[in-house]
Design a protein around this motif. Structure first.
Motif, short mmCIF file in Angstrom:
data_model
loop_
_atom_site.label_atom_id
_atom_site.label_comp_id
_atom_site.label_asym_id
_atom_site.label_seq_id
_atom_site.Cartn_x
_atom_site.Cartn_y
_atom_site.Cartn_z
N SER A 109 1.73 -1.39 10.14
CA SER A 109 0.40 -0.78 10.09
C SER A 109 0.50 0.69 9.71
N GLN A 123 0.84 -1.20 0.00
CA GLN A 123 0.00 0.00 0.00
C GLN A 123 0.87 1.25 0.00
N THR A 169 -7.05 5.72 1.06
CA THR A 169 -8.27 4.94 1.33
C THR A 169 -9.06 5.60 2.45
N PRO A 170 -10.36 5.29 2.54
CA PRO A 170 -11.16 5.81 3.66
C PRO A 170 -10.61 5.35 5.01
N GLU A 171 -10.04 4.15 5.04
CA GLU A 171 -9.48 3.64 6.28
C GLU A 171 -8.28 4.48 6.74
N GLN A 172 -7.47 4.88 5.79
CA GLN A 172 -6.33 5.74 6.12
C GLN A 172 -6.82 7.10 6.62
N GLU A 173 -7.85 7.64 5.98
CA GLU A 173 -8.37 8.93 6.42
C GLU A 173 -8.89 8.86 7.85
N MET A 174 -9.65 7.81 8.17
CA MET A 174 -10.20 7.66 9.50
C MET A 174 -9.09 7.53 10.54
N ALA A 175 -8.09 6.71 10.22
CA ALA A 175 -6.97 6.52 11.15
C ALA A 175 -6.21 7.83 11.35
N ASP A 208 -0.98 2.96 11.32
CA ASP A 208 -0.81 3.65 12.60
C ASP A 208 0.67 3.80 12.96
#
Length: 256
Positions: free
Chosen positions: A153, A90, A189-195, A155
């Motif tokens: 990760s 990624q 990705t949306p997951e990256q934005e949320m994190a 994070d």
């Protein structure tokens, strides 16, 4: 032809008499001017003063700092990053000041398989380093990180990002001033934005000043000139290589 200067003493006087420089030296009138030198001369004055940086302009003030709407390919530059990471990998993009030291910090992270420095979030298609340094293209100096999510990760990358710079200073890191040094997390990705947003909320609670980092979708990545790539690992400005070994925690000398 020029000759060496020799000195002799007169028999009637103890003063020194200089023989002429030229092989033929007839008596010259008082109005005589020495011949011009056989090489060109310049009358351009030399100044040792360096014009100071226009800090206000680099901080984003002033009309001249706005990108021209006629810049070629602005729609391309503002489009998404269409490069594709290696299978099973990624991408992530971070801006945290001068990209040399930021890249080395990410190079050392286990699970990071590739790093590249470049320019993103601007309005000019295929900008050069000189273009970006004018402060008129709105590009940021960023590091694009390719990582294996099974070993590293997102994070973890965020922790490196926060630790590497001061996210409370607008358009500057230390002595580096300009919009190209702004703090930013650019997600794929949306997951990256949320994190990223959750991480920023946690980081904000630890600081006494407001975080000014921008969190935006990753846009087209323009790879910087080759000499910028892995700059510190190659030796930096002074030729002293800094370790990019995984897990290395040696202090990073920002310019080498």
């Amino acid at each position: 032809m020029l000759r060496s200067l020799t000195l002799t003493t007169s028999s009637s006087s103890s003063s020194l008499v200089a023989k002429p420089f030229f092989s033929h030296s007839p008596k010259l009138p008082h109005s005589f001017s020495p011949p011009s030198l056989p090489f060109p001369q310049t009358r351009r004055s030399i100044s040792l003063h360096t014009r100071p940086m226009n800090i206000l302009k680099n901080l984003g003030f002033g009309a001249n700092n706005k990108p021209s709407p006629s810049m070629e390919g602005s729609s391309i530059a503002q489009g998404p990053d269409d490069d594709v990471p290696a299978p099973g990998q990624q991408f992530a993009q971070f801006g945290a000041g001068c990209f040399w030291g930021v890249e080395l910090a990410f190079q050392r992270v286990p699970g990071v398989t590739k790093t590249e420095v470049g320019y993103s979030q601007g309005f000019m298609h295929n900008p050069s380093y000189e273009d970006v340094c004018t402060g008129s293209t709105n590009h940021n100096e960023v590091v694009r990180v390719q990582y294996d999510p099974k070993e590293c990760s997102f994070d973890t990358l965020l922790d490196v990002f926060w630790a590497r710079h001061d996210p409370t200073t607008l358009n500057r890191q230390g002595n580096d001033v300009g919009t190209q040094y702004r703090s930013g997390i650019y997600f794929y990705t949306p997951e990256q934005e949320m994190a990223a947003r959750e991480s920023m909320e946690k980081q904000q609670k630890l600081l006494n000043r407001k975080i000014v980092s921008e969190i935006l979708p990753a846009k087209k990545f323009y790879r910087a000139e080759e000499y910028h790539q892995q700059y510190l690992a190659k030796g930096g400005r002074f030729g002293f290589k800094q370790s990019a070994e995984k897990g290395c925690n040696d202090p990073i000398r920002c310019y080498g």
